[in-house]
Design a protein around this motif. Structure first.
Motif, PDB file in Angstrom:
ATOM      1  N   LEU A 112       0.399  18.250   3.968  1.00  0.00           N
ATOM      2  CA  LEU A 112       0.071  17.723   2.648  1.00  0.00           C
ATOM      3  C   LEU A 112       1.299  17.761   1.728  1.00  0.00           C
ATOM      4  O   LEU A 112       2.090  18.678   1.828  1.00  0.00           O
ATOM      5  N   LEU A 128       0.844  -1.190   0.000  1.00  0.00           N
ATOM      6  CA  LEU A 128       0.000   0.000   0.000  1.00  0.00           C
ATOM      7  C   LEU A 128       0.882   1.243   0.000  1.00  0.00           C
ATOM      8  O   LEU A 128       1.927   1.261   0.650  1.00  0.00           O
ATOM      9  N   PRO A 129       0.397   2.305  -0.611  1.00  0.00           N
ATOM     10  CA  PRO A 129      -0.797   2.351  -1.445  1.00  0.00           C
ATOM     11  C   PRO A 129      -0.537   1.769  -2.838  1.00  0.00           C
ATOM     12  O   PRO A 129       0.584   1.754  -3.307  1.00  0.00           O
ATOM     13  N   ASP A 130      -1.605   1.269  -3.434  1.00  0.00           N
ATOM     14  CA  ASP A 130      -1.489   0.673  -4.762  1.00  0.00           C
ATOM     15  C   ASP A 130      -2.756   1.015  -5.562  1.00  0.00           C
ATOM     16  O   ASP A 130      -3.834   0.590  -5.144  1.00  0.00           O
ATOM     17  N   PRO A 131      -2.672   1.689  -6.673  1.00  0.00           N
ATOM     18  CA  PRO A 131      -1.460   2.282  -7.255  1.00  0.00           C
ATOM     19  C   PRO A 131      -0.965   3.481  -6.451  1.00  0.00           C
ATOM     20  O   PRO A 131      -1.754   4.139  -5.763  1.00  0.00           O
ATOM     21  N   VAL A 132       0.319   3.737  -6.577  1.00  0.00           N
ATOM     22  CA  VAL A 132       0.936   4.821  -5.816  1.00  0.00           C
ATOM     23  C   VAL A 132       0.335   6.157  -6.260  1.00  0.00           C
ATOM     24  O   VAL A 132       0.240   6.421  -7.462  1.00  0.00           O
ATOM     25  N   PRO A 133      -0.106   6.998  -5.312  1.00  0.00           N
ATOM     26  CA  PRO A 133      -0.717   8.268  -5.697  1.00  0.00           C
ATOM     27  C   PRO A 133       0.325   9.222  -6.282  1.00  0.00           C
ATOM     28  O   PRO A 133       1.520   9.104  -5.971  1.00  0.00           O
ATOM     29  N   PRO A 134      -0.122  10.143  -7.123  1.00  0.00           N
ATOM     30  CA  PRO A 134       0.832  11.079  -7.742  1.00  0.00           C
ATOM     31  C   PRO A 134       1.398  12.040  -6.698  1.00  0.00           C
ATOM     32  O   PRO A 134       0.706  12.447  -5.759  1.00  0.00           O
ATOM     33  N   VAL A 135       2.635  12.391  -6.870  1.00  0.00           N
ATOM     34  CA  VAL A 135       3.277  13.367  -5.991  1.00  0.00           C
ATOM     35  C   VAL A 135       3.046  14.744  -6.602  1.00  0.00           C
ATOM     36  O   VAL A 135       3.587  15.073  -7.661  1.00  0.00           O
ATOM     37  N   VAL A 136       2.201  15.516  -5.936  1.00  0.00           N
ATOM     38  CA  VAL A 136       1.855  16.842  -6.467  1.00  0.00           C
ATOM     39  C   VAL A 136       2.016  17.890  -5.366  1.00  0.00           C
ATOM     40  O   VAL A 136       2.043  17.564  -4.180  1.00  0.00           O
ATOM     41  N   ASP A 137       2.097  19.116  -5.794  1.00  0.00           N
ATOM     42  CA  ASP A 137       2.240  20.239  -4.868  1.00  0.00           C
ATOM     43  C   ASP A 137       0.859  20.835  -4.638  1.00  0.00           C
ATOM     44  O   ASP A 137       0.189  21.293  -5.579  1.00  0.00           O
TER      45      ASP A 137
END
Lengths: 257, 131
Positions: free
Chosen positions: B131, B108-117
Motif C-alpha cells: 500500500l 486512469l485513474p481519473d481523478p488521480v487518488p491522493p498519495v497518502v501514508d
C-alpha cells in the motif's frame, strides 16, 4: 438498410445528460482535507523523529497526537475523494448495472473512511495506534480490487455517455442522408465509415469491460492494469474523435437547411 | 516697302551696317527716330531675344523628337471593382460533442487518488501489503 450506430449489448435504456465538470462540494472538501493532511503529516514526521531520537513519554504523547490528527485528515480526505468519485459517475446518468455498482461502492468506501474518525478518537496508546494501523491497512488492501474496477467502470460510463451523444447526433441527420445517399457516393462512404468506427468503439468498450470484470490483482497489479486500460482508452478516444468529425462533416456538407 | 522699313529699323539700331552693300540703296528713313534708351535696349536686347527664341524652339523641337522616339506607354484599361462572394460559414451544432471529447481525460485513474501514508505508527512492522 437503415444505418445506425450499434451500442454495446449490455446497454438497456439510456438517458444522456452532458457531464458537469464544475467543482462540486465534495471536490472542494477533498482538496481542503488533503491540504490539512499534508500539513499534519509534516508535523507528525517531526514528532516521530523526536520520539525516535528520545523515547520519552512526552515525546511519545506528542507523536501519538500528531499521528491522530494526520489520521483524521487522511480519512476525511479519502472519504470526500470517494464521494466525489461517486458524484462524477452519477453525473454521466448512464443507467447500467456496472455503473450503479460503481456509484454504490464508492459511496460505501467513502462511508468506511468517514467512520474511521470514531475509531481514531479511541486511540490512546502506542499499541492502540499500531493495532488500528494494521487493521486499517488490511481493510484498505481489500478495497483495492473494488476501487480499481469501479474507477474503470466510471471511465467506461463516461465513454458510453459520449457515445450516446454521438448516436443522438447521428440519428438527427440520418433521415436526410438516407434519402440522398443514392445520388452522392460520398454520403454512402461516410455512412460506412461511421458504422465501422462505431463497431470498433463498441468492441473496445466490451473488451475493456470484460477485462475489468475478470481483473485479479494477484495476477496484475492496479498500476499495470490502469496502464493497459489507458492504452485501450486512448484508442477509443481517437475513434470517437474520428466519429464525431465525420458526423460534423456529413452535417455541414450534406444536410440541407 | 516693308523690306525697306525693316532695313531702316536695323540700320537705326546698328549704324555700322551702313557700310554693307545690302543697306546702300536705302533712300530714306522709313521709321520714326527711336529714343536713345530704346535704341540702346533694342540694339542689345534683340540678339539676346533671338538667341533665347532659337534655344527655346530648339528645346521644344528636341523634346518632341525625343518623345516620338520613345515607345508608347501601354496602359491597361481600368479594372472594375469586384466584390468577393461572402463565404457562408456554417457551424454544426455537434461541435459541442467534439469539445466534450477533446476536454475529457481518457486516462486512469481519473481523478488521480491522493498519495497518502497508510503506515501511521510509532512502531515498525511488516505485513507484506503493498500500500
Amino acid at each position: 438498410m437503415k444505418r445506425f450506430i450499434f451500442l454495446p449489448l449490455f446497454v438497456l435504456s439510456l438517458l444522456l445528460v452532458p457531464l458537469a465538470y464544475a467543482q462540486t462540494t465534495q471536490q472542494t472538501d477533498y482538496q481542503y482535507q488533503l491540504d490539512q493532511y499534508r500539513k499534519n503529516y509534516s508535523q507528525y514526521q517531526i514528532y516521530l523523529r523526536d520520539y525516535k531520537d528520545e523515547s520519552s513519554l512526552n515525546n511519545e504523547q506528542k507523536a501519538i497526537t500528531a499521528a491522530k490528527d494526520t489520521l483524521r485528515s487522511r480519512e476525511l480526505a479519502l472519504a470526500h475523494y470517494y464521494w466525489w468519485q461517486s458524484e462524477l459517475v452519477q453525473f454521466t446518468k448512464v443507467d447500467l448495472p456496472v455503473v450503479k455498482q460503481a456509484i454504490s461502492d464508492f459511496n460505501d468506501i467513502g462511508q468506511y473512511h468517514y467512520q474511521q474518525l470514531g475509531l481514531i478518537d479511541n486511540i490512546v496508546t502506542r499499541a492502540d495506534l499500531t493495532s488500528y494501523t494494521k487493521k486499517n491497512r488490511k481493510d484498505v488492501d481489500k478495497q483495492q480490487l473494488a476501487i480499481t474496477k469501479n474507477q474503470t467502470a466510471a471511465k467506461i460510463a463516461k465513454i458510453v455517455s459520449i457515445q450516446l451523444d454521438i448516436k443522438r447526433a447521428f440519428d438527427a441527420i440520418i433521415p436526410q442522408l438516407e434519402s440522398t445517399k443514392s445520388t452522392n457516393p460520398s454520403i454512402q462512404n461516410g455512412l460506412d465509415q461511421v458504422s465501422d468506427y462505431s463497431n470498433q468503439v463498441n468492441d473496445l468498450v466490451n473488451s475493456l469491460s470484460e477485462q475489468t470484470v475478470k481483473l485479479d490483482l494477484d495476477i496484475k497489479r492496479a498500476p499495470q492494469f490502469f496502464e493497459d486500460s489507458t492504452e485501450t482508452l486512448n484508442q477509443i478516444h481517437a475513434l470517437q474523435l474520428k466519429l464525431i468529425n465525420l458526423i460534423i462533416e456529413l452535417d455541414t456538407a450534406y444536410v440541407a437547411r | 516697302m516693308w523690306r525697306d522699313k525693316a532695313k531702316s529699323f536695323i540700320l537705326e539700331l546698328y549704324p555700322e551696317l551702313g557700310k554693307l552693300k545690302f543697306f546702300a540703296q536705302l533712300k530714306e528713313v522709313l521709321i520714326p527716330k527711336l529714343h536713345p534708351y530704346t535704341q540702346k535696349f533694342l540694339r542689345f536686347g534683340l540678339p539676346v531675344a533671338i538667341i533665347v527664341f532659337v534655344l527655346l524652339t530648339g528645346l521644344s523641337v528636341g523634346q518632341r523628337v525625343y518623345k516620338l522616339r520613345q515607345p508608347a506607354d501601354i496602359t491597361p484599361p481600368p479594372l472594375g471593382l469586384t466584390t468577393p462572394t461572402p463565404d457562408v460559414v456554417f457551424n454544426s451544432e455537434f461541435t459541442v460533442i467534439r469539445d466534450s471529447i477533446t476536454s475529457t481525460t481518457y486516462q486512469l485513474p481519473d481523478p488521480v487518488p491522493p498519495v497518502v501514508d497508510y503506515k501511521i505508527t510509532l512502531e515498525e512492522f511488516d505485513d507484506d501489503l503493498r500500500l
